[in-house]
Design an enzyme around this catalytic site. Sequence first.
Site, PDB file in Angstrom:
ATOM      1  N   GLY A  74      39.739  51.860  50.442  1.00 58.32           N
ATOM      2  CA  GLY A  74      41.130  51.924  50.041  1.00 58.32           C
ATOM      3  C   GLY A  74      41.414  50.957  48.900  1.00 58.32           C
ATOM      4  O   GLY A  74      40.618  50.067  48.602  1.00 58.32           O
ATOM      5  N   GLY A  75      42.544  51.152  48.250  1.00 59.54           N
ATOM      6  CA  GLY A  75      42.954  50.219  47.201  1.00 59.54           C
ATOM      7  C   GLY A  75      42.688  50.745  45.804  1.00 59.54           C
ATOM      8  O   GLY A  75      42.358  51.911  45.597  1.00 59.54           O
ATOM      9  N   ARG A  76      42.813  49.849  44.814  1.00 61.85           N
ATOM     10  CA  ARG A  76      42.729  50.233  43.409  1.00 61.85           C
ATOM     11  C   ARG A  76      41.534  49.538  42.743  1.00 61.85           C
ATOM     12  O   ARG A  76      40.465  49.502  43.327  1.00 61.85           O
ATOM     13  CB  ARG A  76      44.075  49.953  42.758  1.00 61.85           C
ATOM     14  CG  ARG A  76      45.130  50.923  43.352  1.00 61.85           C
ATOM     15  CD  ARG A  76      46.545  50.469  43.216  1.00 61.85           C
ATOM     16  NE  ARG A  76      47.212  51.004  42.053  1.00 61.85           N
ATOM     17  CZ  ARG A  76      48.529  51.077  41.931  1.00 61.85           C
ATOM     18  NH1 ARG A  76      49.315  50.692  42.913  1.00 61.85           N
ATOM     19  NH2 ARG A  76      49.073  51.538  40.833  1.00 61.85           N
ATOM     20  N   TYR A  77      41.713  49.005  41.547  1.00 61.60           N
ATOM     21  CA  TYR A  77      40.586  48.357  40.864  1.00 61.60           C
ATOM     22  C   TYR A  77      40.420  46.910  41.322  1.00 61.60           C
ATOM     23  O   TYR A  77      41.396  46.176  41.488  1.00 61.60           O
ATOM     24  CB  TYR A  77      40.792  48.362  39.352  1.00 61.60           C
ATOM     25  CG  TYR A  77      40.530  49.695  38.705  1.00 61.60           C
ATOM     26  CD1 TYR A  77      39.233  50.183  38.549  1.00 61.60           C
ATOM     27  CD2 TYR A  77      41.592  50.479  38.251  1.00 61.60           C
ATOM     28  CE1 TYR A  77      38.994  51.411  37.959  1.00 61.60           C
ATOM     29  CE2 TYR A  77      41.367  51.704  37.651  1.00 61.60           C
ATOM     30  CZ  TYR A  77      40.065  52.167  37.509  1.00 61.60           C
ATOM     31  OH  TYR A  77      39.838  53.386  36.925  1.00 61.60           O
ATOM     32  N   THR A  78      39.164  46.529  41.492  1.00 61.17           N
ATOM     33  CA  THR A  78      38.828  45.157  41.871  1.00 61.17           C
ATOM     34  C   THR A  78      37.630  44.706  41.049  1.00 61.17           C
ATOM     35  O   THR A  78      36.766  45.519  40.705  1.00 61.17           O
ATOM     36  CB  THR A  78      38.487  45.061  43.374  1.00 61.17           C
ATOM     37  OG1 THR A  78      39.614  45.481  44.137  1.00 61.17           O
ATOM     38  CG2 THR A  78      38.146  43.642  43.777  1.00 61.17           C
ATOM     39  N   TYR A  79      37.593  43.418  40.755  1.00 59.02           N
ATOM     40  CA  TYR A  79      36.430  42.817  40.086  1.00 59.02           C
ATOM     41  C   TYR A  79      35.552  42.121  41.107  1.00 59.02           C
ATOM     42  O   TYR A  79      36.056  41.475  42.034  1.00 59.02           O
ATOM     43  CB  TYR A  79      36.877  41.796  39.042  1.00 59.02           C
ATOM     44  CG  TYR A  79      35.740  40.915  38.550  1.00 59.02           C
ATOM     45  CD1 TYR A  79      34.802  41.407  37.634  1.00 59.02           C
ATOM     46  CD2 TYR A  79      35.575  39.611  39.022  1.00 59.02           C
ATOM     47  CE1 TYR A  79      33.745  40.627  37.207  1.00 59.02           C
ATOM     48  CE2 TYR A  79      34.522  38.818  38.596  1.00 59.02           C
ATOM     49  CZ  TYR A  79      33.608  39.328  37.692  1.00 59.02           C
ATOM     50  OH  TYR A  79      32.548  38.550  37.274  1.00 59.02           O
ATOM     51  N   ALA A 145      40.709  39.280  48.030  1.00 54.73           N
ATOM     52  CA  ALA A 145      41.043  40.702  48.100  1.00 54.73           C
ATOM     53  C   ALA A 145      40.523  41.288  49.412  1.00 54.73           C
ATOM     54  O   ALA A 145      39.497  40.847  49.939  1.00 54.73           O
ATOM     55  CB  ALA A 145      40.431  41.452  46.916  1.00 54.73           C
ATOM     56  N   SER A 160      36.753  39.837  49.609  1.00 51.49           N
ATOM     57  CA  SER A 160      36.136  38.987  48.589  1.00 51.49           C
ATOM     58  C   SER A 160      37.032  37.772  48.397  1.00 51.49           C
ATOM     59  O   SER A 160      38.261  37.884  48.436  1.00 51.49           O
ATOM     60  CB  SER A 160      35.943  39.739  47.268  1.00 51.49           C
ATOM     61  OG  SER A 160      37.176  40.158  46.734  1.00 51.49           O
ATOM     62  N   CYS A 176      44.014  45.237  41.706  1.00 51.98           N
ATOM     63  CA  CYS A 176      44.723  45.872  42.828  1.00 51.98           C
ATOM     64  C   CYS A 176      46.066  46.453  42.416  1.00 51.98           C
ATOM     65  O   CYS A 176      46.954  46.649  43.246  1.00 51.98           O
ATOM     66  CB  CYS A 176      44.887  44.893  43.990  1.00 51.98           C
ATOM     67  SG  CYS A 176      43.312  44.274  44.615  1.00 51.98           S
TER      68      CYS A 176
END
Length: 220
Positions: A74-79, A145, A160, A176
């Site tokens: 789930g969720g959006r962009y993460t580094y 995150a 993370s 996110c």
Amino acid sequence: MTRDDIIEWRVSDGPVAYPEALADMEARTAAIREGSACERIWLLEHPPLYTAGTSAVPAELLEQRFPVYDAGRGGRYTYHGPGQRIGYVQIDLGARGKDVRNFVHNLEGWVIAALADFGVSARRAEGRIGIWTDTPDGREAKIGAIGVRVRRWVTLHGFSVNIDPDLSHFSGIIPCGIAEFPVTSLAQLGKMTSLETFDTALRQHFPQFLSALGRCDTRP
């Protein structure tokens, strides 16, 4: 011996390629569900990369500075990158109450408790996913995150925490999907520590996290 006594803790020494980690998690999930492997906590780092969750919005990838992988969580962009402690938490919720919301809530609480050991007052923020704290200049910032997936009641992915990553690497995305708040790290907050020391804090608070998930039943 109870189910809680045989949870595996795995710590990878060097950065693990994302496709390798994803394949490993997928295989372990199937094995846990089949009863041929125990639950697992996997602590690791990745080389610099971005992951896209199931709700990722293409416009939030501002600059493709690093490889981008579909995560399936789930969720959006993460580094993800060096200096960041990643915890892949593979727990059998089928034996622990079948409550995904409770799992996520207590996963956040586990990370918050570990951060407190380093003098960081972290918290949840209503309406915003992740772990939040205040920077020395009084700004609210994201230090951790959370992103999970549950397949047939077995969890994948996890959390993370920014120990001492290169925070400029986050500039290629809107983390996110939240543009109005910065990211921070233990190092930026003046809390210098190692990944290994942070791992120790995670282990110390793990029993409380596990207990909060609820009753552990043996599958038929």
